[in-house]
Design an enzyme around this catalytic site. Structure first.
Site: not given
Length: 217
Positions: A9-12
């Site tokens: 997963f990417d965060l932002d």
């Protein structure tokens, strides 16, 4: 339905909405650099790419001023900005379900690694993670493809269609393709529909609910 075993997963813009914290950190940094007259639209472009690139490309800063601006940004962000952040509705439940179902769950972000870990602990997401890869303070090796590569090498994850990168910007999708893994574009984050579709993602979802259906089957 695809069967994903390893989910990055990417965060932002993917797990959390950092708009307020990033915006306040940016405004603080620009005040310290005595820069004004910029539009609020600039904020949107600060989510995703490395900070150094944005200060150089959007404000034309030289290397010295870029480093100063990054320091000012991180001063505010490290004290207040990282907590001016909100998980997207349903994300906590999704991470828990993925973890309980035996999926391997990771975070790969261009955010400074120590801040990413603090955010994961703050929202108690860390209990569901197998590993996290963030950016170095120097800004080196901070391209999403390089970060994905580092995490996959460290965890001995071979390139496969069962490994997937989930993100809201073209940086995430390009990084996935560079590492020969699947990619899912999420339409509820900060990337534009055009920039995402131009990367030909394997899947596109417009909500956390759709994402959960795709990842959990």
């Amino acid at each position: 339905m695809p069967q994903f075993t390893h989910i990055l997963f990417d965060l932002d813009g993917t797990l959390t909405n950092p708009r307020l914290g990033i915006g306040n950190s940016l405004k603080y940094a620009l005040r310290q650099m005595q820069i004004d007259g910029y539009s609020d639209e600039i904020l949107e472009r600060f989510v995703g790419p490395p900070l150094q690139d944005n200060f150089k490309n959007l404000f034309g800063m030289n290397e010295r001023n870029t480093n100063l601006a990054v320091e000012h940004f991180r001063t505010y962000f490290g004290e207040k900005g990282l907590f001016e952040n909100e998980p997207y509705q349903g994300i906590s439940e999704l991470l828990e379900e993925l973890h309980l179902s035996g999926k391997r769950v990771y975070v790969v972000t261009s955010k400074l690694e120590k801040y990413a870990k603090m955010i994961m602990r703050h929202f108690e997401f860390d209990r569901y993670l197998d590993d996290l890869q963030g950016a170095e303070a120097t800004g080196k090796h901070s391209g999403k493809g390089q970060l994905i590569e580092q995490l996959m090498e460290r965890n001995r994850i071979p390139a496969s269609a069962s490994v997937v990168m989930v993100g809201d910007t073209h940086y995430d999708l390009i990084g996935a393709k560079e590492n020969e893994i699947s990619c899912i574009a999420v339409g509820y984050g900060f990337g534009t529909a055009e920039s995402l579709s131009n990367c030909n993602p394997d899947f596109t979802v417009d909500s956390v609910e759709e994402l959960a259906e795709l990842l959990l089957g």
